[in-house]
Motif scaffolding. Structure first.
Motif, PDB file in Angstrom:
ATOM      1  N   UNK A 148     -22.075 -29.630 -27.939  1.00 42.69           N
ATOM      2  CA  UNK A 148     -23.321 -29.973 -27.235  1.00 42.69           C
ATOM      3  C   UNK A 148     -24.402 -29.067 -27.792  1.00 42.69           C
ATOM      4  N   UNK A 149     -25.483 -29.670 -28.283  1.00 46.00           N
ATOM      5  CA  UNK A 149     -26.489 -28.919 -29.026  1.00 46.00           C
ATOM      6  C   UNK A 149     -27.889 -29.175 -28.498  1.00 46.00           C
ATOM      7  N   UNK A 150     -28.704 -28.133 -28.539  1.00 42.72           N
ATOM      8  CA  UNK A 150     -30.135 -28.288 -28.311  1.00 42.72           C
ATOM      9  C   UNK A 150     -30.818 -27.951 -29.625  1.00 42.72           C
ATOM     10  N   UNK A 151     -31.760 -28.780 -29.994  1.00 44.17           N
ATOM     11  CA  UNK A 151     -32.387 -28.646 -31.305  1.00 44.17           C
ATOM     12  C   UNK A 151     -33.877 -28.924 -31.198  1.00 44.17           C
ATOM     13  N   UNK A 152     -34.636 -28.089 -31.869  1.00 44.49           N
ATOM     14  CA  UNK A 152     -36.067 -28.318 -32.009  1.00 44.49           C
ATOM     15  C   UNK A 152     -36.360 -28.396 -33.492  1.00 44.49           C
ATOM     16  N   UNK A 153     -37.037 -29.452 -33.903  1.00 52.13           N
ATOM     17  CA  UNK A 153     -37.411 -29.641 -35.304  1.00 52.13           C
ATOM     18  C   UNK A 153     -38.921 -29.776 -35.374  1.00 52.13           C
ATOM     19  N   UNK A 154     -39.534 -28.906 -36.154  1.00 52.45           N
ATOM     20  CA  UNK A 154     -40.969 -29.003 -36.420  1.00 52.45           C
ATOM     21  C   UNK A 154     -41.150 -29.135 -37.921  1.00 52.45           C
ATOM     22  N   UNK A 155     -41.988 -30.066 -38.323  1.00 48.67           N
ATOM     23  CA  UNK A 155     -42.257 -30.280 -39.744  1.00 48.67           C
ATOM     24  C   UNK A 155     -43.758 -30.227 -39.954  1.00 48.67           C
ATOM     25  N   UNK A 156     -44.169 -29.386 -40.871  1.00 50.43           N
ATOM     26  CA  UNK A 156     -45.569 -29.318 -41.244  1.00 50.43           C
ATOM     27  C   UNK A 156     -45.669 -28.935 -42.713  1.00 50.43           C
ATOM     28  N   UNK A 157     -46.463 -29.701 -43.445  1.00 49.04           N
ATOM     29  CA  UNK A 157     -46.657 -29.491 -44.887  1.00 49.04           C
ATOM     30  C   UNK A 157     -45.330 -29.397 -45.635  1.00 49.04           C
ATOM     31  N   UNK A 158     -44.404 -30.311 -45.294  1.00 50.98           N
ATOM     32  CA  UNK A 158     -43.085 -30.436 -45.929  1.00 50.98           C
ATOM     33  C   UNK A 158     -42.220 -29.189 -45.741  1.00 50.98           C
ATOM     34  N   UNK A 159     -42.500 -28.419 -44.713  1.00 50.39           N
ATOM     35  CA  UNK A 159     -41.680 -27.271 -44.331  1.00 50.39           C
ATOM     36  C   UNK A 159     -41.039 -27.621 -43.000  1.00 50.39           C
ATOM     37  N   UNK A 160     -39.717 -27.463 -42.902  1.00 48.48           N
ATOM     38  CA  UNK A 160     -39.015 -27.764 -41.665  1.00 48.48           C
ATOM     39  C   UNK A 160     -38.645 -26.452 -40.979  1.00 48.48           C
ATOM     40  N   UNK A 161     -38.944 -26.402 -39.692  1.00 46.61           N
ATOM     41  CA  UNK A 161     -38.581 -25.265 -38.849  1.00 46.61           C
ATOM     42  C   UNK A 161     -37.562 -25.794 -37.851  1.00 46.61           C
ATOM     43  N   UNK A 162     -36.365 -25.228 -37.890  1.00 45.53           N
ATOM     44  CA  UNK A 162     -35.256 -25.729 -37.082  1.00 45.53           C
ATOM     45  C   UNK A 162     -34.770 -24.637 -36.146  1.00 45.53           C
TER      46      UNK A 162
END
Length: 180
Positions: A148-162
């Motif tokens: 069971x996972x919680x995940x936040x993905x942010x993408x800006x200017x082809x950079x992924x923040x996970x």
């Protein structure tokens, strides 16, 4: 006795600034016994980074005539063929002829894949894009994986923040053109 697929659940908050996509997703992802955690995470990231109406996971490794992720419009026409891993040129050729758009997300060395496809017939090859991540990014993410996972993905200017279960990672999303 054969082992069944392991189900992982993901509560995902997706903020793709580059595409203007902001969604909360609740996903159940089946990991086939022959599928690695890294492959499954690549498949999940492909789904999130390509998220749009009509996107679905297919049977993955078990599907011989479909990619890992597929997008269909309301009429059932395939609009995006999204491969994961290292598909062969014939499969890319087929998908590119069937769909409006074909793309690949890989956890492997992109230079080796591009060399593997060099000189092969791939329909509309110049429009097919191979996406990869920084070395170690997917391995580090796989180490944080739970059932069971919680995940936040942010993408800006082809950079992924996970952020995955409290582990924070980032990577560029590298785009590689396939040469016809």
């Amino acid at each position: 006795m054969a082992t069944g697929a392991m189900i992982h659940t993901f509560a995902v908050q997706l903020a793709d600034v580059d595409r203007g996509v902001y969604e909360e997703l609740s996903l159940r992802v089946a990991r086939h016994p022959s599928e690695t955690d890294v492959f499954m995470l690549t498949r999940l990231l492909a789904y999130c980074l390509e998220f749009e109406e009509g996107i679905v996971f297919t049977d993955g490794i078990a599907a011989t005539d479909e990619p890992a992720v597929l997008v269909k419009d309301l009429t059932g026409r395939v609009t995006a063929w999204i491969e994961v891993g290292a598909p062969d040129a014939a499969r890319l050729h087929f998908g590119s002829k069937l769909a409006d758009r074909t793309t690949i997300y890989t956890h492997r060395d992109p230079a080796k894949l591009l060399a593997q496809w060099a000189g092969k017939t791939i329909h509309n090859a110049d429009a097919v894009i191979l996406h990869s991540f920084d070395p170690g990014f997917l391995d580090d993410a796989a180490a944080a994986l739970e059932r069971r996972n919680t995940m936040t993905i942010s993408v800006t200017e082809r950079q992924i923040y996970l952020e995955l279960n409290g582990t924070h990672l980032s990577s560029a999303v590298h785009d590689h053109a396939i040469q016809p």
